[in-house]
Design an enzyme around this catalytic site. Structure first.
Site, short mmCIF file in Angstrom:
data_model
loop_
_atom_site.label_atom_id
_atom_site.label_comp_id
_atom_site.label_asym_id
_atom_site.label_seq_id
_atom_site.Cartn_x
_atom_site.Cartn_y
_atom_site.Cartn_z
N SER A 218 1.01 8.04 6.13
CA SER A 218 0.23 7.73 7.28
C SER A 218 1.28 6.66 8.11
O SER A 218 1.91 5.65 7.45
CB SER A 218 -1.12 7.17 6.98
OG SER A 218 -1.23 6.00 6.46
N GLY A 250 -7.26 4.69 7.23
CA GLY A 250 -6.47 5.43 6.22
C GLY A 250 -7.59 5.98 5.00
O GLY A 250 -7.27 6.95 4.55
N ASP A 251 -8.64 5.22 5.02
CA ASP A 251 -9.71 5.82 4.30
C ASP A 251 -10.32 7.14 4.83
O ASP A 251 -10.75 8.20 4.10
CB ASP A 251 -10.69 4.95 3.77
CG ASP A 251 -10.12 3.51 3.04
OD1 ASP A 251 -9.33 3.63 2.46
OD2 ASP A 251 -10.69 2.45 3.60
N1 LIG Z 1 -4.22 2.91 17.06
C1 LIG Z 1 -4.39 4.12 16.42
N2 LIG Z 1 -4.58 5.26 17.36
C2 LIG Z 1 -4.85 6.32 16.85
N3 LIG Z 1 -4.96 6.79 15.39
C3 LIG Z 1 -4.45 5.73 14.47
C4 LIG Z 1 -4.33 4.51 15.23
N4 LIG Z 1 -4.02 3.63 13.80
C5 LIG Z 1 -4.29 4.56 12.77
N5 LIG Z 1 -4.46 5.71 13.26
C6 LIG Z 1 -4.71 6.89 12.51
O1 LIG Z 1 -5.14 6.60 11.27
C7 LIG Z 1 -4.26 6.81 9.99
C8 LIG Z 1 -4.11 6.05 8.88
O2 LIG Z 1 -3.66 4.66 9.55
P1 LIG Z 1 -2.75 3.74 8.86
O3 LIG Z 1 -1.43 4.59 8.69
O4 LIG Z 1 -2.71 2.46 9.76
O5 LIG Z 1 -3.60 3.60 7.20
P2 LIG Z 1 -3.65 2.57 6.22
O6 LIG Z 1 -2.37 1.44 6.74
O7 LIG Z 1 -3.35 3.24 4.99
O8 LIG Z 1 -5.11 2.15 6.69
P3 LIG Z 1 -6.20 1.44 5.50
O9 LIG Z 1 -6.03 -0.07 5.62
O10 LIG Z 1 -7.35 1.87 5.90
O11 LIG Z 1 -5.49 1.76 4.28
C9 LIG Z 1 -3.27 7.37 10.87
O12 LIG Z 1 -2.32 8.29 10.02
C10 LIG Z 1 -3.41 7.72 12.16
O13 LIG Z 1 -3.71 9.13 11.91
MG LIG Z 2 -4.40 3.15 3.35
#
Ligand SMILES: Nc1ncnc2c1ncn2[C@@H]1O[C@H](COP(=O)(O)OP(=O)(O)OP(=O)(O)O)[C@@H](O)[C@H]1O
Ligand SMILES: [Mg+2]
Length: 307
Positions: A218, A250-251
């Protein structure tokens, strides 16, 4: 049914203050609390989206009772295992003046061998009773659990014929790989930490060397890259990033992937849903929530390309 496993569940407490100043006393203007931990957020999102799911994991003590009560009030089915001591809390201090959050994560109880074995036994009996097609293992391992703790749970899921998704960081992620989880879902920072490289393709290759199969990376507002073990890769994203609260995005992404695997939806549809669900989660003020109307509105906007 989908099972989510949260070995280190938490009660997330939020304090609002006018201005956070180190070394000073503060009047707290509002207090909220909510069951947290990544697997509980995944279960909550799946529940909102109408997918059958059961959350399991270790909770205990008075904090554990509050976690159970909150999930029950939210309509999230849970079958927790006791045996790990009192569950941990996290405290987030939101400073109105700064518009930001300062977070304190309690480490949680140190688990002894029997505590971990009760989680394994609980998951084993749940897998025996409920025909789970997908098991999701999310978040950190409790202190005292060896780094390959998740490998044992991956093998258990496989022994019951389920597909297993792992969303973990660092040593817990690396330790899971030896058992060949069907899909791992690191964000870019987690991929870099687990492999020592910033490059996505090289990072995915390094995870494969360690036993990973399908890998979904992600990339925040840039969406996701899926590198299946077989066949072409996919890049999916929204044309324009959303502003909001990315905690728990991410969840929601992992929830969509689990639903896609459970329904054999195929990769194209699964990555589209994963972007739509996770983007919809960004629009929610708290982790674990999602609005079906947002999902329906965002899904057609998702750009999906083979790569
Ligand atoms: N600003 C944004 N606008 C649109 N979609 C977003 C944005 N931020 C995150 N996403 C979506 O959320 C998904 C997961 O975000 P990210 O890559 O930040 O995951 P993460 O760091 O694992 O999150 P978490 O803290 O929940 O574990 C991304 O793949 C995207 O599809
Ligand atoms: Mg995550």
């Amino acid at each position: 049914v989908i099972l989510t496993v949260t070995p280190n569940a938490a009660l997330d407490i939020t304090y609002e203050v006018d201005e956070l100043v180190a070394h000073q006393s503060h009047r707290v203007t509002a207090v909220r609390q909510r069951a947290g931990g990544k697997g509980l957020n995944v279960a909550s999102v799946l529940t909102r989206m109408g997918h059958p799911v059961i959350a399991t994991g270790l909770v205990g003590g008075a904090v554990g009772d509050e976690i159970r009560a909150d999930l029950e009030a939210r309509g999230v089915a849970a079958r927790f295992v006791a045996g790990g001591g009192c569950s941990r809390r996290t405290v987030t201090v939101v400073s109105a003046l700064h518009g930001d959050a300062t977070i304190f994560n309690e480490p949680g109880p140190e688990l002894t061998g029997p505590g971990w074995q009760s989680l394994v036994a609980g998951l084993d009996s749940l897998l025996g009773e409920a025909t789970a097609t997908v098991v999701v293992l999310s978040g950190s391992l409790p202190r005292g659990v060896p780094d390959d703790g998740y490998a044992e749970l991956v093998a258990l899921g496989h022994a019951h014929g389920a597909r297993v998704v792992v969303d973990a960081d660092g040593a817990a992620l690396r330790g899971a790989l030896t058992a060949g989880p069907d899909l791992v879902a690191p964000n870019r920072a987690e991929l870099a930490r687990a492999t020592g490289t910033q490059d996505v393709a090289a990072g995915v290759a390094a995870l494969r060397e360690l036993g990973a199969r399908d890998v979904l990376v992600s990339c925040g507002a840039d969406g996701l890259v899926l590198m299946p073990e077989e066949g072409a890769g996919w890049h999916a994203r929204l044309p324009v990033p959303l502003s909001g609260n990315p905690t728990g995005a991410g969840d929601a992404l992992v929830a969509a992937v689990a639903a896609g695997l459970a329904g054999d939806s195929g990769w194209q549809r699964t990555v589209q849903d994963a972007v739509a669900w996770s983007a919809a989660a960004v629009l929610q003020p708290v982790a674990g929530e999602i609005d079906l109307d947002d999902v329906a509105r965002l899904a057609p906007q998702v750009l999906v390309e083979a790569r």
